[in-house]
Write an enzyme that holds these catalytic residues in place. Structure first.
Site, PDB file in Angstrom:
ATOM      1  N   HIS A 192       7.876 -23.346 -26.551  1.00 35.70           N
ATOM      2  CA  HIS A 192       7.669 -22.811 -25.199  1.00 35.70           C
ATOM      3  C   HIS A 192       8.538 -23.471 -24.145  1.00 35.70           C
ATOM      4  O   HIS A 192       8.383 -23.166 -22.959  1.00 35.70           O
ATOM      5  CB  HIS A 192       6.217 -22.979 -24.761  1.00 35.70           C
ATOM      6  CG  HIS A 192       5.234 -22.213 -25.569  1.00 35.70           C
ATOM      7  ND1 HIS A 192       4.821 -20.941 -25.235  1.00 35.70           N
ATOM      8  CD2 HIS A 192       4.598 -22.521 -26.710  1.00 35.70           C
ATOM      9  CE1 HIS A 192       3.948 -20.515 -26.130  1.00 35.70           C
ATOM     10  NE2 HIS A 192       3.795 -21.458 -27.041  1.00 35.70           N
ATOM     11  N   LYS A 204       2.363 -20.092  -9.417  1.00 37.10           N
ATOM     12  CA  LYS A 204       2.619 -20.696 -10.729  1.00 37.10           C
ATOM     13  C   LYS A 204       2.557 -22.200 -10.540  1.00 37.10           C
ATOM     14  O   LYS A 204       2.471 -22.667  -9.403  1.00 37.10           O
ATOM     15  CB  LYS A 204       3.991 -20.284 -11.277  1.00 37.10           C
ATOM     16  CG  LYS A 204       5.136 -20.479 -10.268  1.00 37.10           C
ATOM     17  CD  LYS A 204       6.467 -19.961 -10.807  1.00 37.10           C
ATOM     18  CE  LYS A 204       6.621 -18.461 -10.699  1.00 37.10           C
ATOM     19  NZ  LYS A 204       6.763 -17.800 -11.982  1.00 37.10           N
ATOM     20  N   ARG A 205       2.626 -22.991 -11.640  1.00 35.34           N
ATOM     21  CA  ARG A 205       2.678 -24.440 -11.467  1.00 35.34           C
ATOM     22  C   ARG A 205       3.868 -24.803 -10.574  1.00 35.34           C
ATOM     23  O   ARG A 205       4.889 -24.089 -10.558  1.00 35.34           O
ATOM     24  CB  ARG A 205       2.808 -25.126 -12.831  1.00 35.34           C
ATOM     25  CG  ARG A 205       1.493 -25.172 -13.583  1.00 35.34           C
ATOM     26  CD  ARG A 205       0.450 -25.993 -12.857  1.00 35.34           C
ATOM     27  NE  ARG A 205       0.667 -27.399 -13.045  1.00 35.34           N
ATOM     28  CZ  ARG A 205      -0.002 -28.158 -13.896  1.00 35.34           C
ATOM     29  NH1 ARG A 205      -0.964 -27.651 -14.638  1.00 35.34           N
ATOM     30  NH2 ARG A 205       0.264 -29.456 -14.002  1.00 35.34           N
ATOM     31  N   LYS A 239      11.149 -24.163 -11.135  1.00 36.87           N
ATOM     32  CA  LYS A 239      10.599 -22.879 -10.683  1.00 36.87           C
ATOM     33  C   LYS A 239      11.001 -22.572  -9.234  1.00 36.87           C
ATOM     34  O   LYS A 239      10.810 -21.468  -8.749  1.00 36.87           O
ATOM     35  CB  LYS A 239       9.081 -22.871 -10.827  1.00 36.87           C
ATOM     36  CG  LYS A 239       8.621 -22.956 -12.297  1.00 36.87           C
ATOM     37  CD  LYS A 239       7.101 -22.998 -12.389  1.00 36.87           C
ATOM     38  CE  LYS A 239       6.574 -23.263 -13.786  1.00 36.87           C
ATOM     39  NZ  LYS A 239       6.610 -22.079 -14.668  1.00 36.87           N
ATOM     40  N   THR A 287       4.951 -15.356 -17.721  1.00 38.45           N
ATOM     41  CA  THR A 287       4.002 -14.285 -18.031  1.00 38.45           C
ATOM     42  C   THR A 287       3.407 -13.726 -16.745  1.00 38.45           C
ATOM     43  O   THR A 287       3.015 -12.560 -16.703  1.00 38.45           O
ATOM     44  CB  THR A 287       2.870 -14.782 -18.961  1.00 38.45           C
ATOM     45  OG1 THR A 287       2.408 -16.048 -18.489  1.00 38.45           O
ATOM     46  CG2 THR A 287       3.366 -14.921 -20.389  1.00 38.45           C
ATOM     47  N   LYS A 306       2.451  -9.751 -15.246  1.00 34.26           N
ATOM     48  CA  LYS A 306       1.207  -9.339 -14.580  1.00 34.26           C
ATOM     49  C   LYS A 306       1.526  -8.643 -13.251  1.00 34.26           C
ATOM     50  O   LYS A 306       0.927  -7.620 -12.908  1.00 34.26           O
ATOM     51  CB  LYS A 306       0.300 -10.553 -14.352  1.00 34.26           C
ATOM     52  CG  LYS A 306      -0.169 -11.201 -15.661  1.00 34.26           C
ATOM     53  CD  LYS A 306      -0.787 -12.583 -15.447  1.00 34.26           C
ATOM     54  CE  LYS A 306      -0.864 -13.323 -16.780  1.00 34.26           C
ATOM     55  NZ  LYS A 306      -1.130 -14.772 -16.620  1.00 34.26           N
TER      56      LYS A 306
HETATM   57  C1  26Q Z   1       2.758 -32.340 -23.818  1.00 35.23           C
HETATM   58  C2  26Q Z   1       2.531 -33.678 -24.170  1.00 35.23           C
HETATM   59  C3  26Q Z   1       1.572 -34.425 -23.525  1.00 35.23           C
HETATM   60  C4  26Q Z   1       0.827 -33.834 -22.512  1.00 35.23           C
HETATM   61  C5  26Q Z   1       1.050 -32.516 -22.163  1.00 35.23           C
HETATM   62  C6  26Q Z   1       2.015 -31.776 -22.818  1.00 35.23           C
HETATM   63  C7  26Q Z   1       2.262 -30.362 -22.431  1.00 35.23           C
HETATM   64  C8  26Q Z   1       1.197 -29.563 -22.055  1.00 35.23           C
HETATM   65  C9  26Q Z   1       1.409 -28.250 -21.666  1.00 35.23           C
HETATM   66  C10 26Q Z   1       3.527 -29.822 -22.434  1.00 35.23           C
HETATM   67  C11 26Q Z   1       3.734 -28.508 -22.064  1.00 35.23           C
HETATM   68  C12 26Q Z   1       2.672 -27.709 -21.676  1.00 35.23           C
HETATM   69  C13 26Q Z   1       2.813 -26.310 -21.249  1.00 35.23           C
HETATM   70  C14 26Q Z   1       3.929 -25.608 -21.285  1.00 35.23           C
HETATM   71  C15 26Q Z   1       3.962 -24.216 -20.802  1.00 35.23           C
HETATM   72  O1  26Q Z   1       3.004 -23.722 -20.230  1.00 35.23           O
HETATM   73  N1  26Q Z   1       5.072 -23.519 -21.009  1.00 35.23           N
HETATM   74  C16 26Q Z   1       5.168 -22.131 -20.578  1.00 35.23           C
HETATM   75  O2  26Q Z   1       4.758 -21.304 -21.653  1.00 35.23           O
HETATM   76  C17 26Q Z   1       4.672 -19.950 -21.256  1.00 35.23           C
HETATM   77  C18 26Q Z   1       4.114 -19.162 -22.428  1.00 35.23           C
HETATM   78  O3  26Q Z   1       5.073 -19.047 -23.431  1.00 35.23           O
HETATM   79  C19 26Q Z   1       6.020 -19.425 -20.821  1.00 35.23           C
HETATM   80  O4  26Q Z   1       5.844 -18.118 -20.335  1.00 35.23           O
HETATM   81  C20 26Q Z   1       6.596 -20.301 -19.714  1.00 35.23           C
HETATM   82  O5  26Q Z   1       7.912 -19.910 -19.419  1.00 35.23           O
HETATM   83  C21 26Q Z   1       6.579 -21.769 -20.158  1.00 35.23           C
HETATM   84  O6  26Q Z   1       6.995 -22.617 -19.100  1.00 35.23           O
END
Ligand code: 26Q
Length: 797
Positions: free
Chosen positions: A353, A534-535, A540, A642, A646
């Site tokens: 991702h 979004k975050r 972004k 995503t 929406k």
């Molecule tokens: C990793 C290690 C330790 C703590 C947290 C994490 C961690 C947690 C969540 C790393 C990444 C995430 C989330 C990533 C994320 O949300 N990516 C998004 O995924 C979406 C679904 O595929 C995409 O549409 C977005 O583009 C992408 O940014």
């Protein structure tokens, strides 16, 4: 009984029954919460029938099951979604009205399960719904965090985090399964007994299951979301307690429960914390033990595991699944290393991702070997095996590099398929993230462009529009989103366009009323609602948006009598608690909002709104009300997005870059219905080669110079004039995300938006075309892709 058709009378009786016997309340004294719980239980009862039937069918037909492993599920509220999928929403409205209860208020009383950070967690929730809708036998595995993603408040414009507490009241959707419990080990050492390795953990906790049924559209199938909570393996220390040492007696219990206490709130920077590694192993090991138990209940030959089991890893967070599955096969079942690795590869799939280097998981071998000593051994063996099997490499390709375990390489090597989440992203996974591995395994990387569930993200959250669509083309679109194309001929009809506009207008009025309550700012529903939610992250580029907002404000002040298109700029999003640059952007947006919203010269022509605590319910309110969707990431950085889908579904054209799934949105909707701007992914890379890129871009734009000047002078921070010196300095000298280089193009695109919006008829056509062409972005299409390309599985329906 659940298999007789439900009538309003029966639903009414069921609600009353639960109010009395489950909640223990007499109707005259029942609170909103009591009524909500009674209704949830009555609806949940109706899920159980399809749920049992689906589980039974899967066993009887010995079907292949999909197991989705994810550290996050951003589910949101369940009541209305479940009621709608069962076709009971309108009946519930009527029945609760009979009790003097407003359905909408009951829905809003439910806490939104926020067991995720953002896109990745919400995708997992959409996938669960689509797998149920498509009759794909599946389990979702995750952690039942006691506290989900933090709640965000603003104090003097700055983000303050507070714990989230969705479980303080009983969760009516889950069934506790204390009998489904597994021991999870950590630390300790490895012994060799009769030639077989055996891990002797130094610590253990128990993973205990909680099941939430997930019902698909029209209740034809239901799957299970199984979330684990951590409990102490041994009961508390009675001896210490009796000695009066109460705190020490409770310590092991508190320590064990820490593992499922809280969701890590960071979605971009990898921190390398021991607790996070423990959480990942806890979820993954519990899931794998459960999967093998279920498989071995009716099969004995582990070498054919892949015929009945497909396991999907949602990013690398559960990538320990490779070594753990091998450990269970080798150490507990005597399978050889070669057979174990081959079986594991056939079963596992890995979804990537992100390409952001700071988000890629790497663990120090010291920490990893300490927490998971047996897995460290297995990983070293996988590395050796891979090096021997694919010899003669130009340079070293491996999992362990410079004393770090690279989870991406591990996940890649242990999977038969690796996928990206949009066409561009999958290409970049191939060419820039894993170029050597991709060359060795040319068929391994595939693309599965993301999607979202149209049940929640159009049918449920946008009643005015979904009502119009169903009234125009019938209801089949909810289950077959491609049929939205049938709207296209109607777009030529002025009556349809007016009705489309009226639906948007109703949503904007509802959002305006909410904004008034929430932020105390009056916005006009006649204005263009420009939404960026979004975050908060540098890539972004919320900064690009707020800088352009300042430029626009400045332009209005310079020429207040001109015929401006009124705009409401709406922002929403949380920052990771330790991400200071993101927090500074939040502060800036709030400071700009203060100045702009109180400027009498500007009045209704521009408002800046930033409601705190963006979450799933807020998205369900704002997306249907949006006129314009902001998708302005630096090209090459947003894996898919995503939210972009929406907005499109809900009739909001995109202003966006050629990034992630924006590219596919543009292809579907056509350039005339999309506001494209900015550098391409390739141009971004080339542009950074020019050390003067930012300076040149700033000097070429008077407007950007003015904006940066105002920030530097403290126009938006009169109480602390130098507050944004850091921001200004970064744009000039450290503009990695190319805010300056894309500014002029973005400003021009915003001008094109104004021009298009002025022509109401043209805008209405664009908006309706976005809805009509959104069919591709259903997560049903995405799941069909996974079923065919990765899981080799078929619908049971
Ligand atoms: C990793 C290690 C330790 C703590 C947290 C994490 C961690 C947690 C969540 C790393 C990444 C995430 C989330 C990533 C994320 O949300 N990516 C998004 O995924 C979406 C679904 O595929 C995409 O549409 C977005 O583009 C992408 O940014």
């Amino acid at each position: 009984m659940t298999d007789t058709a439900l009538t309003p009378e029966r639903l009414q009786a069921a609600v009353l029954h639960h109010l009395t016997y489950t909640i223990g309340k007499d109707a005259p004294h029942a609170s909103l919460h009591d009524w909500r719980m009674a209704l949830c239980y009555a609806i949940r009862d109706r899920v159980v029938g399809p749920w049992f039937a689906s589980t039974r069918r899967t066993w009887e037909e010995d079907r292949k099951r999909v197991y989705y492993l994810s550290m996050e599920y951003l589910i949101g509220r369940i009541l209305e979604d479940a009621a709608m999928n069962l076709g009971l929403r309108d009946m519930a409205v009527e029945v609760m009205e009979g009790f003097g209860q407003d359905f909408h208020a009951l829905v809003e009383d439910e806490p939104a399960a926020a067991l995720g950070n953002g896109g990745l967690g919400r995708l997992a929730a959409c996938f669960m719904e689509s797998m149920a809708t498509l009759g794909c036998p599946a389990y979702g595995y995750g952690i039942r965090y006691e506290h989900g993603l933090f709640r965000q408040r603003f104090e003097a414009g700055q983000q303050v985090e507070a714990p989230e507490d969705w479980l303080t009241t009983t969760n009516p959707w889950e069934f506790d399964r204390p009998e489904s419990a597994y021991t999870i080990g950590f630390k300790g050492h490895v012994e060799t007994v009769k030639g077989r390795e055996r891990w002797v953990p130094g610590e253990t906790v128990t993973a205990s299951a909680h099941d939430t049924p997930v019902v698909g559209w029209q209740g034809r199938w239901a799957n299970t979301l199984r979330l684990w909570s951590a409990k102490p393996t041994t009961l508390f220390d009675l001896e210490r307690f009796n000695r009066g040492d109460y705190a020490a007696a409770a310590e092991p219990e508190a320590l064990a429960r820490t593992i499922s206490r809280v969701l890590y709130p960071d979605d971009t920077t990898y921190a390398g914390k021991e607790l996070r590694l423990k959480q990942e192993f806890f979820m993954t090991s519990a899931a794998l033990q459960d999967i093998l138990r279920r498989y071995l209940a009716s099969h004995s030959d582990l070498s054919r595991l892949h015929e009945k089991v497909a396991i999907q890893m949602n990013d690398t967070h559960p990538a320990i699944a490779g070594p753990e599955l091998m450990r269970l096969m080798m150490d507990d079942h005597g399978v050889s290393f070669e057979e174990a690795i081959q079986t594991a590869q056939k079963v596992l799939g890995y979804t990537n991702h992100t390409l952001l280097p700071e988000a890629l998981e790497r663990w120090s071998t010291y920490l990893f070997g300490n927490v998971l000593p047996r897995h460290m051994q297995i990983i070293e063996r996988i590395d050796d095996w891979h090096r021997k099997t694919y010899a003669n490499q130009a340079h070293y390709i491996g999992i362990v590099k410079f004393q770090e375990v690279h989870m991406g390489e591990l996940a890649f090597m242990m999977s038969h398929k690796v996928n990206g989440v949009s066409a561009l992203h999958s290409e970049l996974v191939k060419t820039s993230l894993f170029p050597e591995l991709a060359a060795q395994h040319p068929d391994r990387i595939v693309n599965e462009t993301n999607g979202v569930t149209p049940r929640r993200w159009l049918n449920m959250c946008n009643r005015p529009l979904s009502g119009l669509i169903t009234g125009t083309i019938g209801e089949a679109w909810v289950g077959e989103l491609d049929r939205l194309r049938e709207l296209e001929p109607h777009i030529e009809d002025a009556g349809f366009r007016a009705a489309f506009g009226a639906a948007k207008r109703a949503n904007k009025e509802a959002a305006a009323a909410w904004i008034k309550r929430e932020c105390g700012v009056v916005v006009s529903p006649d204005a263009l609602f420009d939404v960026h939610v979004k975050r908060i992250h540098e890539y972004k580029r919320q900064l690009l948006n707020i800088l352009q907002t300042v430029a626009h404000w400045h332009a209005i002040r310079e020429n207040p009598t001109a015929d401006w298109v009124p705009r409401v700029k709406i922002f929403g999003g949380k920052s990771a608690p330790g991400y200071w640059v993101a927090k500074e952007i939040i502060h800036l947006i709030n400071d700009v909002a203060n100045v702009v919203n109180s400027d009498p010269v500007v009045g209704d022509r521009l408002k800046v709104i930033y409601p705190a605590n963006y979450n799933v319910p807020m998205a369900e309110l704002l997306m249907p009300a949006a006129d314009l969707s902001e998708q302005i990431s630096t090209a090459g950085k947003e894996a898919s997005g995503t939210g972009n889908m929406k907005f499109m579904m809900n009739g909001a054209p995109t202003i966006g870059t050629l990034d992630g799934a924006n590219i596919e949105i543009l292809e579907e909707v056509g350039a005339e219905n999309f506001f494209l701007f900015g550098l391409t992914a390739e141009e971004v890379v080339a542009r950074r080669q020019n050390p003067d890129h930012a300076r040149e871009a700033i000097l070429a734009s008077q407007s950007l110079q003015d904006v940066l000047q105002m920030l530097a002078e403290g126009r938006f921070s009169p109480d602390q004039r130098d507050r944004y010196h850091g921001v200004v300095d970064r744009v000039w000298h450290h503009d990695y995300f190319l805010v300056a280089s894309d500014f002029a193009a973005y400003e021009a695109a915003q001008g094109a938006v104004d021009a298009a919006y002025r022509d109401r008829d043209r805008w209405q056509r664009m908006a309706a075309m976005n809805t009509a062409r959104a069919g591709f972005f259903s997560s049903d299409r995405t799941i069909r892709g996974y079923m065919k390309d990765i899981w080799s599985t078929e619908s049971a329906l």
